[in-house]
Enzyme design. Structure first.
Site, PDB file in Angstrom:
ATOM      1  N   GLY A  81      -7.735 -51.577  17.353  1.00 45.56           N
ATOM      2  CA  GLY A  81      -6.632 -52.439  16.950  1.00 45.56           C
ATOM      3  C   GLY A  81      -6.900 -53.919  16.851  1.00 45.56           C
ATOM      4  O   GLY A  81      -5.968 -54.705  16.690  1.00 45.56           O
ATOM      5  N   ASP A 104      -4.523 -44.596  12.183  1.00 45.67           N
ATOM      6  CA  ASP A 104      -5.774 -44.001  12.635  1.00 45.67           C
ATOM      7  C   ASP A 104      -5.441 -42.641  13.226  1.00 45.67           C
ATOM      8  O   ASP A 104      -4.356 -42.460  13.772  1.00 45.67           O
ATOM      9  CB  ASP A 104      -6.461 -44.872  13.689  1.00 45.67           C
ATOM     10  CG  ASP A 104      -7.963 -44.630  13.751  1.00 45.67           C
ATOM     11  OD1 ASP A 104      -8.733 -45.568  13.475  1.00 45.67           O
ATOM     12  OD2 ASP A 104      -8.375 -43.495  14.074  1.00 45.67           O
ATOM     13  N   ASP A 144     -11.360 -50.279   7.937  1.00 43.56           N
ATOM     14  CA  ASP A 144     -12.553 -50.195   8.776  1.00 43.56           C
ATOM     15  C   ASP A 144     -12.906 -48.731   9.021  1.00 43.56           C
ATOM     16  O   ASP A 144     -13.548 -48.390  10.003  1.00 43.56           O
ATOM     17  CB  ASP A 144     -12.314 -50.919  10.104  1.00 43.56           C
ATOM     18  CG  ASP A 144     -13.607 -51.319  10.789  1.00 43.56           C
ATOM     19  OD1 ASP A 144     -14.628 -51.483  10.099  1.00 43.56           O
ATOM     20  OD2 ASP A 144     -13.612 -51.463  12.028  1.00 43.56           O
ATOM     21  N   LYS A 184     -14.995 -51.307   4.892  1.00 38.47           N
ATOM     22  CA  LYS A 184     -16.333 -51.032   5.406  1.00 38.47           C
ATOM     23  C   LYS A 184     -17.061 -50.077   4.466  1.00 38.47           C
ATOM     24  O   LYS A 184     -16.485 -49.144   3.915  1.00 38.47           O
ATOM     25  CB  LYS A 184     -16.250 -50.397   6.791  1.00 38.47           C
ATOM     26  CG  LYS A 184     -17.607 -49.983   7.373  1.00 38.47           C
ATOM     27  CD  LYS A 184     -17.453 -49.242   8.684  1.00 38.47           C
ATOM     28  CE  LYS A 184     -17.076 -50.203   9.795  1.00 38.47           C
ATOM     29  NZ  LYS A 184     -17.005 -49.522  11.111  1.00 38.47           N
TER      30      LYS A 184
END
Length: 246
Positions: A81, A104, A144, A184
């Site tokens: 986070g 997530d 990410d 990413k």
């Protein structure tokens, strides 16, 4: 600006600590020593961030100003986070006026001003749930996400690139005009179809390797800036830029 951390911290811990030999495997012990002695890990603890990844986002923002003026942000693959912590601050998100949505499949401890979804982003319901959670059109989509590593570099690259492609497609569907997308990726080449799609839809596309990424890591970030909007069928823009930064 985000500065490189120093070799000591306020707790008095010094870089270079060794982990006592226990039943840990040698590789696990080396990883733990590296983690304990990582100045970015130490700085994250001091500044209240949940992970060293916070400094990757801050470093990229120092140069590219992707957080400037952002009013709503979606964070994909958000655990634990730290990016959402930053997003909440820059958007002035509160429990009464949520402006940040995070997702997530791993559990994330509550973050003030962030609506957290514990759900796989590949779930067909995830995009609609995220848009409902963020409460409006986002200016920035962060990803990410990375697939669990197998140890086989080519396989890991393909699996993570798939997540990057899905995230990019989502960003193009939901971003406000002028918005940005950061994701990413892994070294090994970004698929041409993905780059072509991003260059059609954004004015600038860059590959970035922040200093806060570990030097031995194959991790890189793909940044697409200034979304052109969805008012017309995108065509290849000869002025769209692509570059790589160290």
């Amino acid at each position: 600006m985000s500065k490189a951390p120093t070799s000591t911290n306020r707790t008095g811990r010094k870089i270079g600590q060794k982990v006592k030999k226990t039943k840990l495997k040698a590789s696990s012990r080396r990883w733990l020593e590296r983690h304990i002695n990582d100045p970015y890990v130490q700085r994250a603890k001091l500044e209240g961030y949940r992970a060293r990844a916070a400094f990757k986002l801050l470093e990229i923002n120092d140069k590219h100003q992707i957080l400037k003026g952002a009013t709503r942000i979606i964070d994909l693959g958000a655990a634990p986070g730290s990016w959402s912590q930053i997003a909440s601050k820059v958007t002035d998100s509160t429990e009464d006026d949520i402006r940040v949505a995070a997702i997530d499949f791993l559990e994330i401890d509550p973050i003030p001003g962030v609506k957290i979804l514990q759900l796989d982003f590949l779930d067909p319901t995830a995009p609609d749930q995220l848009m409902e959670a963020v409460g409006g059109t986002p200016d920035l989509v962060l990803s990410d996400m990375a697939a669990p590593t197998t140890g086989h570099q080519k396989t890991d690259h393909i699996r993570t690139m798939h997540l990057c492609e899905v995230a990019a497609d989502f960003a193009v569907q939901v971003l406000a005009e002028g918005g940005h997308f950061l994701a990413k990726t892994f070294q090994g080449g970004t698929e041409k179809a993905l780059l072509d799609m991003l260059k059609k839809n954004f004015k600038q596309v860059l590959h970035i390797k922040p200093a806060s990424s570990r030097s031995e890591s194959v991790e890189m970030f793909l940044l697409a800036k200034h979304f052109k909007g969805r008012r017309h069928e995108p065509a290849i823009d000869a002025d769209a830029e692509e570059s790589t930064e160290d």
